[in-house]
Design a protein around this motif. Structure first.
Motif, PDB file in Angstrom:
ATOM      1  N   PHE A 121     -13.973 -21.366 -26.752  1.00 23.83           N
ATOM      2  CA  PHE A 121     -12.633 -21.506 -27.310  1.00 23.83           C
ATOM      3  C   PHE A 121     -12.433 -22.887 -27.953  1.00 23.83           C
ATOM      4  CE2 PHE A 121      -7.891 -21.897 -26.283  1.00 23.83           C
ATOM      5  CZ  PHE A 121      -7.522 -21.225 -27.437  1.00 23.83           C
ATOM      6  N   TYR A 124     -11.082 -26.488 -26.467  1.00 21.11           N
ATOM      7  CA  TYR A 124     -11.788 -27.419 -25.564  1.00 21.11           C
ATOM      8  C   TYR A 124     -12.191 -28.701 -26.299  1.00 21.11           C
ATOM      9  CZ  TYR A 124     -12.195 -22.967 -23.044  1.00 21.11           C
ATOM     10  OH  TYR A 124     -11.945 -21.764 -22.473  1.00 21.11           O
ATOM     11  N   ASN A 168     -13.476 -16.396 -25.698  1.00 19.87           N
ATOM     12  CA  ASN A 168     -12.931 -16.132 -27.025  1.00 19.87           C
ATOM     13  C   ASN A 168     -13.564 -17.189 -27.938  1.00 19.87           C
ATOM     14  OD1 ASN A 168     -11.282 -15.627 -29.265  1.00 19.87           O
ATOM     15  ND2 ASN A 168      -9.734 -17.053 -28.538  1.00 19.87           N
ATOM     16  N   ARG A 236       5.223 -18.981 -25.125  1.00 21.64           N
ATOM     17  CA  ARG A 236       4.367 -20.072 -24.648  1.00 21.64           C
ATOM     18  C   ARG A 236       4.533 -20.287 -23.143  1.00 21.64           C
ATOM     19  NH1 ARG A 236       1.239 -19.585 -26.395  1.00 21.64           N
ATOM     20  NH2 ARG A 236       0.244 -21.614 -26.372  1.00 21.64           N
TER      21      ARG A 236
HETATM   22  C1  LIG Z   1      -9.895 -18.389 -24.115  1.00 24.83           C
HETATM   23  C2  LIG Z   1      -8.485 -18.785 -24.381  1.00 24.83           C
HETATM   24  N1  LIG Z   1      -7.911 -19.661 -23.567  1.00 24.83           N
HETATM   25  C3  LIG Z   1      -6.659 -20.074 -23.738  1.00 24.83           C
HETATM   26  C4  LIG Z   1      -5.906 -19.614 -24.789  1.00 24.83           C
HETATM   27  C5  LIG Z   1      -4.544 -20.205 -24.975  1.00 24.83           C
HETATM   28  O1  LIG Z   1      -3.564 -19.264 -25.001  1.00 24.83           O
HETATM   29  P1  LIG Z   1      -2.069 -19.634 -24.615  1.00 24.83           P
HETATM   30  O2  LIG Z   1      -1.862 -21.087 -24.844  1.00 24.83           O
HETATM   31  O3  LIG Z   1      -1.259 -18.790 -25.513  1.00 24.83           O
HETATM   32  O4  LIG Z   1      -1.940 -19.282 -23.167  1.00 24.83           O
HETATM   33  C6  LIG Z   1      -6.439 -18.689 -25.673  1.00 24.83           C
HETATM   34  C7  LIG Z   1      -5.661 -18.210 -26.837  1.00 24.83           C
HETATM   35  O5  LIG Z   1      -6.119 -17.625 -27.743  1.00 24.83           O
HETATM   36  C8  LIG Z   1      -7.767 -18.265 -25.468  1.00 24.83           C
HETATM   37  O6  LIG Z   1      -8.342 -17.404 -26.299  1.00 24.83           O
END
Ligand SMILES: Cc1ncc(COP(=O)(O)O)c(C=O)c1O
Length: 365
Positions: A121, A124, A168, A236
């Motif tokens: 993601f 990070y 993701n 959020r």
């Molecule tokens: C792996 C992963 N972590 C965290 C998030 C953060 O999402 P949010 O800030 O909407 O909880 C996402 C959003 O796409 C994500 O794909």
């Protein structure tokens, strides 16, 4: 001197996060009608939000002149009861992105490093860079985390490791045994952030009890969100679970009112709506099969996904993306992840999936 030069080097070096294109923006750009556009770009829930959450959000409108409960007592209590942890183990976040950021802010500085995987993601490296720390990107294995290599990459100055499970944008999944082996291997003074934003989409056979690990690993933070299966991305709200000591450190850097009043009310109600979660899971499972079958018919390579999205490969990602946009279908190009031949589609309703597949067939013809 330009004002920009006054920002530290590590801030100027940041490439901003590229979000999914909003429907209104595509409508403006292509002269399309908003109602005819489908957005399958941000891993949102195609069913919308839980009706219980919507009702609670509506009721909460009466009190928006008041500050929210900065301690998020009702939400934290509901989360603590659901997972059998103490209320002092729950850290509320303005989205789970906020929780990831709190971890970076609390534990990193210019003299430290954090480990994450290639193709993990995008937030990070952003969080690490914003804290002025050094990011250690570990090459992926088959697009997923190579946990052995990640553990080996931990150095003297490493304070954090980020793991997304499922990940993701690739959808890769790690078994509970694999994750626990990493926890066993990593020194107890290195914080392991286990990002489980898509946890509720995992199949029963893939499930593991990460919350139980909190008793054994005082360096573990589990991050969860209401943005995905609960359908509350626009509000959020997310949360971290950790041992009380670690949660206390995160709370010190948390903004006093980081989760807004409407989000608190909606999330608390959503947490109790098991029926909506089950329905969302079922729609996703069927839709995943529908899209996988369609991609196979088109002869396209894809990564089997444990989330609510699928990454697939085309000859020219930018061209296919543009051809989809012209047909009013928004997906997520993965060029910013250095996967320029890949696109990621969020699993939608059956009719949206069908429309996506038909548009994709034209886009790659
Ligand atoms: C792996 C992963 N972590 C965290 C998030 C953060 O999402 P949010 O800030 O909407 O909880 C996402 C959003 O796409 C994500 O794909």
């Amino acid at each position: 001197m330009s004002i920009v030069q006054r920002a530290p080097d590590y801030i100027r070096a940041i490439s901003p996060y590229v979000p999914g294109k909003p429907i209104s923006e595509l409508a403006r750009e292509m002269g399309l009608v908003e109602s005819e556009i489908i957005k399958l770009a941000s891993n949102e829930n195609p069913l919308g939000a839980s009706p219980k959450a919507t009702a609670a959000a509506t009721a909460a409108l009466a009190d928006i002149h008041r500050y929210p409960d900065g301690n998020a007592f009702a939400l934290k209590s509901a989360i603590a009861a659901k997972f059998g942890v103490g209320i002092d183990q729950v850290v509320p976040g303005n989205g789970s992105n906020d929780v990831l950021d709190l971890c970076a802010r609390a534990f990193l500085n210019h003299a430290s490093s954090a480990v994450y995987s290639q193709y993990a993601f995008a937030v990070y490296p952003l969080a690490v860079q914003t804290a002025g720390a050094r990011g250690i990107e570990v090459p992926a294995r088959d697009f997923g985390h190579d946990l052995e290599a990640m553990a080996a990459a931990v150095g003297e100055d490493t304070r954090l490791i980020f793991i997304a499970n499922p990940n993701n944008p690739t959808g890769n999944f790690l078994s509970g045994a694999e994750v626990e082996r990493l926890l066993q291997r990593v020194p107890r003074d290195v914080v392991v952030v286990l990002d489980e934003a898509y946890n509720e989409y995992m199949e029963p056979s893939q499930r593991y009890d990460s919350v139980a690990w909190l008793r054994q690993y005082p360096n573990l933070v589990i991050s969860r969100t209401f943005s995905k299966i609960y359908g509350l991305g626009g509000l959020r709200v997310g949360y971290g679970l950790a041992g009380a000591e670690l949660a206390d450190v995160l709370n010190r850097v948390r903004e006093p009112f980081n989760v807004n009043h409407i989000a608190l009310a909606a999330a608390t109600a959503a947490l109790g709506d098991d029926e909506f979660v089950a329905k969302s899971y079922a729609v996703n499972r069927a839709g995943k099969r529908q899209i996988e079958d369609g991609l196979k018919v088109l002869g396209l390579r894809f990564i089997p996904s444990a989330g609510n999205f699928i990454a697939f490969e085309v000859a020219d990602g930018a061209a296919a993306n543009l051809a989809l946009l012209k047909q009013g279908v928004i997906v997520r190009p993965l060029a910013s992840y250095k996967m320029p031949t890949w696109l990621r589609v969020t699993i939608g309703l059956p009719e949206e999936n069908e429309r996506f597949l038909a548009a994709l067939a034209k886009a790659i013809a």
